[in-house]
Design a protein around this motif. Sequence first.
Motif, PDB file in Angstrom:
ATOM      1  N   SER A   1      10.712 -45.599  28.710  1.00  0.00           N
ATOM      2  CA  SER A   1      11.341 -46.057  29.949  1.00  0.00           C
ATOM      3  C   SER A   1      11.413 -47.580  29.966  1.00  0.00           C
ATOM      4  N   ARG A   2      12.127 -48.116  30.910  1.00  0.00           N
ATOM      5  CA  ARG A   2      12.364 -49.566  30.966  1.00  0.00           C
ATOM      6  C   ARG A   2      11.214 -50.261  31.672  1.00  0.00           C
ATOM      7  N   TRP A   3      10.699 -51.305  31.050  1.00  0.00           N
ATOM      8  CA  TRP A   3       9.625 -52.131  31.656  1.00  0.00           C
ATOM      9  C   TRP A   3      10.188 -52.818  32.903  1.00  0.00           C
ATOM     10  N   PRO A   4       9.447 -52.804  34.015  1.00  0.00           N
ATOM     11  CA  PRO A   4       9.940 -53.474  35.233  1.00  0.00           C
ATOM     12  C   PRO A   4      10.141 -54.965  35.000  1.00  0.00           C
ATOM     13  N   PHE A   5      11.073 -55.554  35.740  1.00  0.00           N
ATOM     14  CA  PHE A   5      11.287 -57.000  35.622  1.00  0.00           C
ATOM     15  C   PHE A   5      11.255 -57.631  37.011  1.00  0.00           C
ATOM     16  N   TYR A   6      10.852 -58.883  37.038  1.00  0.00           N
ATOM     17  CA  TYR A   6      10.750 -59.625  38.288  1.00  0.00           C
ATOM     18  C   TYR A   6      12.154 -59.910  38.832  1.00  0.00           C
ATOM     19  N   ASP A   7      12.330 -59.718  40.143  1.00  0.00           N
ATOM     20  CA  ASP A   7      13.627 -59.916  40.788  1.00  0.00           C
ATOM     21  C   ASP A   7      13.422 -60.824  41.995  1.00  0.00           C
ATOM     22  N   LYS A   8      13.971 -62.030  41.941  1.00  0.00           N
ATOM     23  CA  LYS A   8      13.746 -63.024  42.993  1.00  0.00           C
ATOM     24  C   LYS A   8      14.193 -62.528  44.367  1.00  0.00           C
ATOM     25  N   LYS A   9      15.222 -61.679  44.389  1.00  0.00           N
ATOM     26  CA  LYS A   9      15.735 -61.241  45.697  1.00  0.00           C
ATOM     27  C   LYS A   9      14.765 -60.285  46.410  1.00  0.00           C
ATOM     28  N   LEU A  10      13.747 -59.808  45.674  1.00  0.00           N
ATOM     29  CA  LEU A  10      12.770 -58.924  46.296  1.00  0.00           C
ATOM     30  C   LEU A  10      11.567 -59.690  46.858  1.00  0.00           C
ATOM     31  N   GLU A  11      11.696 -60.992  46.937  1.00  0.00           N
ATOM     32  CA  GLU A  11      10.662 -61.793  47.594  1.00  0.00           C
ATOM     33  C   GLU A  11      10.818 -61.642  49.106  1.00  0.00           C
ATOM     34  N   ALA A  12       9.701 -61.505  49.817  1.00  0.00           N
ATOM     35  CA  ALA A  12       9.757 -61.366  51.278  1.00  0.00           C
ATOM     36  C   ALA A  12       8.592 -62.116  51.899  1.00  0.00           C
ATOM     37  N   PRO A  13       8.586 -63.442  51.774  1.00  0.00           N
ATOM     38  CA  PRO A  13       7.425 -64.209  52.254  1.00  0.00           C
ATOM     39  C   PRO A  13       7.166 -64.065  53.752  1.00  0.00           C
ATOM     40  N   SER A  14       8.234 -64.056  54.563  1.00  0.00           N
ATOM     41  CA  SER A  14       8.025 -63.962  56.013  1.00  0.00           C
ATOM     42  C   SER A  14       7.500 -62.584  56.397  1.00  0.00           C
ATOM     43  N   GLU A  15       8.066 -61.515  55.779  1.00  0.00           N
ATOM     44  CA  GLU A  15       7.583 -60.161  56.065  1.00  0.00           C
ATOM     45  C   GLU A  15       6.147 -59.988  55.574  1.00  0.00           C
ATOM     46  N   GLU A  16       5.834 -60.593  54.415  1.00  0.00           N
ATOM     47  CA  GLU A  16       4.455 -60.520  53.914  1.00  0.00           C
ATOM     48  C   GLU A  16       3.491 -61.145  54.898  1.00  0.00           C
ATOM     49  N   LYS A  17       3.860 -62.321  55.410  1.00  0.00           N
ATOM     50  CA  LYS A  17       2.981 -63.025  56.355  1.00  0.00           C
ATOM     51  C   LYS A  17       2.807 -62.213  57.629  1.00  0.00           C
ATOM     52  N   SER A  18       3.921 -61.639  58.125  1.00  0.00           N
ATOM     53  CA  SER A  18       3.857 -60.842  59.348  1.00  0.00           C
ATOM     54  C   SER A  18       2.982 -59.607  59.143  1.00  0.00           C
ATOM     55  N   MET A  19       3.204 -58.921  58.029  1.00  0.00           N
ATOM     56  CA  MET A  19       2.451 -57.695  57.766  1.00  0.00           C
ATOM     57  C   MET A  19       0.977 -58.008  57.546  1.00  0.00           C
ATOM     58  N   GLU A  20       0.682 -59.162  56.968  1.00  0.00           N
ATOM     59  CA  GLU A  20      -0.711 -59.555  56.756  1.00  0.00           C
ATOM     60  C   GLU A  20      -1.440 -59.703  58.085  1.00  0.00           C
ATOM     61  N   ILE A  21      -0.751 -60.194  59.131  1.00  0.00           N
ATOM     62  CA  ILE A  21      -1.381 -60.323  60.450  1.00  0.00           C
ATOM     63  C   ILE A  21      -1.695 -58.939  61.007  1.00  0.00           C
ATOM     64  N   ILE A  22      -0.730 -58.004  60.883  1.00  0.00           N
ATOM     65  CA  ILE A  22      -0.975 -56.632  61.338  1.00  0.00           C
ATOM     66  C   ILE A  22      -2.163 -56.041  60.591  1.00  0.00           C
ATOM     67  N   MET A  23      -2.198 -56.261  59.278  1.00  0.00           N
ATOM     68  CA  MET A  23      -3.294 -55.721  58.466  1.00  0.00           C
ATOM     69  C   MET A  23      -4.616 -56.390  58.816  1.00  0.00           C
ATOM     70  N   ASP A  24      -4.610 -57.680  59.147  1.00  0.00           N
ATOM     71  CA  ASP A  24      -5.836 -58.370  59.559  1.00  0.00           C
ATOM     72  C   ASP A  24      -6.396 -57.759  60.844  1.00  0.00           C
ATOM     73  N   VAL A  25      -5.494 -57.388  61.771  1.00  0.00           N
ATOM     74  CA  VAL A  25      -5.931 -56.735  63.014  1.00  0.00           C
ATOM     75  C   VAL A  25      -6.606 -55.407  62.681  1.00  0.00           C
ATOM     76  N   ILE A  26      -5.965 -54.620  61.817  1.00  0.00           N
ATOM     77  CA  ILE A  26      -6.517 -53.306  61.436  1.00  0.00           C
ATOM     78  C   ILE A  26      -7.867 -53.475  60.739  1.00  0.00           C
ATOM     79  N   LYS A  27      -7.962 -54.474  59.831  1.00  0.00           N
ATOM     80  CA  LYS A  27      -9.234 -54.716  59.134  1.00  0.00           C
ATOM     81  C   LYS A  27     -10.331 -55.087  60.128  1.00  0.00           C
ATOM     82  N   ALA A  28      -9.997 -55.932  61.117  1.00  0.00           N
ATOM     83  CA  ALA A  28     -10.989 -56.357  62.113  1.00  0.00           C
ATOM     84  C   ALA A  28     -11.495 -55.159  62.914  1.00  0.00           C
ATOM     85  N   ILE A  29     -10.563 -54.270  63.313  1.00  0.00           N
ATOM     86  CA  ILE A  29     -10.959 -53.072  64.065  1.00  0.00           C
ATOM     87  C   ILE A  29     -11.859 -52.189  63.201  1.00  0.00           C
ATOM     88  N   ARG A  30     -11.463 -51.997  61.954  1.00  0.00           N
ATOM     89  CA  ARG A  30     -12.243 -51.138  61.045  1.00  0.00           C
ATOM     90  C   ARG A  30     -13.645 -51.708  60.804  1.00  0.00           C
TER      91      ARG A  30
END
Length: 886
Positions: free
Chosen positions: A714-743
């Motif tokens: 099969s084909r080895w995966p390759f890095y694709d710049k258009k799949l970068e999502a820095p703002s969504e990553e930052k937003s999701m990290e805040i949601i995950m931080d809330v969940i981690k704090a509760i846990r």
Amino acid sequence: MKDDKNIAKSYNPKLVEERIYKTWEEKKYFTPKIEPDKKPYTIVIPPPNITGQLHLGHALDNTIQDVLIRWRRMQGYPTLWLPGSDHASIATEAKIVEMLSLEGKTKKDLGREKFLERAWDWKEEYGGRIVNQLKKLGSSCDWTRERFTLDEVCSKAVIKVFVDLYNKGLIYKGERIINWCTNCKTSISDIETIYDEQKGHFWYIKYPLKDSQNYLEIATTRPETMLGDTAVAVHPKDGRYKDLVGKTVILPLMNKEIPIIADEYVDMEFGTGAVKITPAHDPNDFDVAVRHNLPMPRVINDNGIINELGGKYSGLSSKEAREKVVEDLDKEGLVVKVQQHEHNVGHCQRCNTTIEPVLSKQWFVSMKPLAKPAIDVVKEGKVKFVPDRFSKIYYNWMENIQDWCISRQLWWGHRIPAYYCLDCGEITVSEEGPNKCAYCGSSNIKQDDDTLDTWFSSALWPFSTLGWPDETEDFKYFFPTSVLVTGYDIIFFWVARMIFSSMESTGREPFGHVLIDGIIRDSEGRKMSKSLGNGIDPIDVIEKYGADALRFNLISGNSPGNDMRFFWERVEAFSNFANKIWNASRFVIMNMDESHGVETNIDKIWNGSEIADKLIISRLNILVQEVTDNLEKFELGIAAQKIYDFIWFEFCDWYIELAKHRLYGDDLASKNTAESTLIYVLTNALKLLHPYMPFITEEIYQHLPNDSESIVISRWPFYDKKLEAPSEEKSMEIIMDVIKAIRNIRSEMNVVPSRKTKTIIYTQDKQIQDLLTDGKTYIERLGYSTQIIITDDKSGIPTEVISAIIEGAEIFLPLFELIDKEKELIRLNKEKERLLNELKRVDAKLTNESFIKKAPKNIVEEEKVKKEKYMDLFDKVMNRIESLNK
């Protein structure tokens, strides 16, 4: 692709690995085609001895090679991993001799031809064991190109190189000091000589000056060799002996004059600064004798017995002669003193007999002319050592290289193509056996009885295996090879010899990189050995945990050139990792909706994705780049750890949990996107993992919608710049931080998952308020919340709450929704009593003087650590009791 839903509930390597490997072989996935428009990637396996069985060192070497080969194959390179085995002349001959001795026969009883027939029979019967073991490990070698150092192709190359070097004057027959095994009765190489530290003595002996009452005091560890002394040497700048140079001493017991000479070889600070010179039994003394034109009498025969030149000691073994010589010296008052001394003593690797350095007429390769091009090719960067520090070892050896003894007094091996005329005495060296003497025409000729050092043929391995000296298609396409993977212990013996042999015979470097790995030690850091009984058979590990767990254990945490420790617990942990992958994959597969096709186009998945989808796809995209970059740098262990962390924590622990409510929900579009994202991320994560854990990844891949009939191709995966999502990553990290704090709060308070609570989140940041509002579903599900309240006003927050702070927000959980106060106080008071009893028990031990004195240090330390742990837990329990009572 198999029936999607027909996937076993649990993963059993024993039911999978053999079946999968057989399919790979049948499909010829490991056999590359020559594609002139593509750059090949080639590795030749370091050939294991046919006498050998797979050990952990082999398993590590071959797993590293397999990771590289599988990765490059998936990248689209025509990849050749060429396997084979070494005839291992001295080891194999020893096996046959041992078999014959059980029959009451010797090799001479059989004669050369019959002996070789027995050796070939043995090779056919036992030589394939390690090949089958390599297959069990998962090695993706091209078995259709398997080579053997004594096969017709390799033998042709060996004879060609010998003749070429002889015709150039680079191979000669002469007398030099060699390692000699008196039991195997052959010269042996340095790598076949093992050294161990032994207790011995330094005898300080008087060598009387001629016509004088004075004497020189000489220190030696081997007084029996003085029977062959031909001089005493001192340093030319040593003032103590300046006036004695040119005079003579009387050699004790032998009563003959030998000269006092000056040579810079002598260390003025060692011993007395005067050393005996025994040219036929010490390599350094031999060099001194050559410089000073000294005679070189050999007093020890091939069988380790003192010969007629040893006078009255003739017929004694070396050990017997030593005892008798010391006794006689003592009687004559010539022993000044005896000191205890520890020194390294060489032994034959095969039979453990002490090695005798002896002067012997053998065939040698003249190394100085061959060394320079081999040094230059490394300095020019055409061959790179990884890590680079090993190039210094290489330079040091090559710049101080001695001529190489290549003849062995054995029958199993490449017989030297030298033919002696029994009439005129001339030697004819020829690729084809001559019918008559090239000098006098006599047909009374005889081939040399000796065979070549095994390392002579293995030095040609990177090109002889590809068909050289013929210009085969394989040689033209796959040579030079890409990388050699080997241990640091054979840089001199094999790596260096391959480089100079290739430069001399082909004019090209044999490989671009030399990847050095370390030694696998036991859990205590000791070398594995029969004497310690700490060796581990990798086949036993595979039988218990599967090949994938062993492979991942060997690579994870491994770094080039460094030793590593083997822990059974780690193998078990990676077996658990395999089970985690299987269970997660089974969940994804069982939740695939067969009523519609799964979307595999990443652009379409990305465009329809939610924030959690973008996070995991973006993280996967980064992982692809990091893994690929680390593999390019040969940091296989770092790449493995990154894959492990992503699959275990980001994919299994987070994304699958975040996606579950969508898979079970009514929003069809959201469900389809979650499903497609799961399949996309799982498939590509399996591809990254495949070089390390080939069996489980193939088995899962076969149950997934895929673009290839096997993950191997099969084909080895390759890095694709258009799949970068820095703002969504930052937003999701805040949601995950809330969940981690509760846990974390719930974990500290031992709250069971079934007990759900209200969650209040205070923040004055409008952006955080909005993204938490969008992420309520995630927080409710993974934070075990009945209700999410997001506020910018603290006035409505109850007083009896447990809180946690994250960046930009505070989380509050109502205390008495988390616990039943009375039940919790009962539980905490019981824990308090338990800890007090434990502290009382530990204190009783640590205040007991007898315990402190008699108990092993590590046991005392363990008790101290326990006390610290109990005190810490006790403080926490008391704080919880106090806060509840308030």
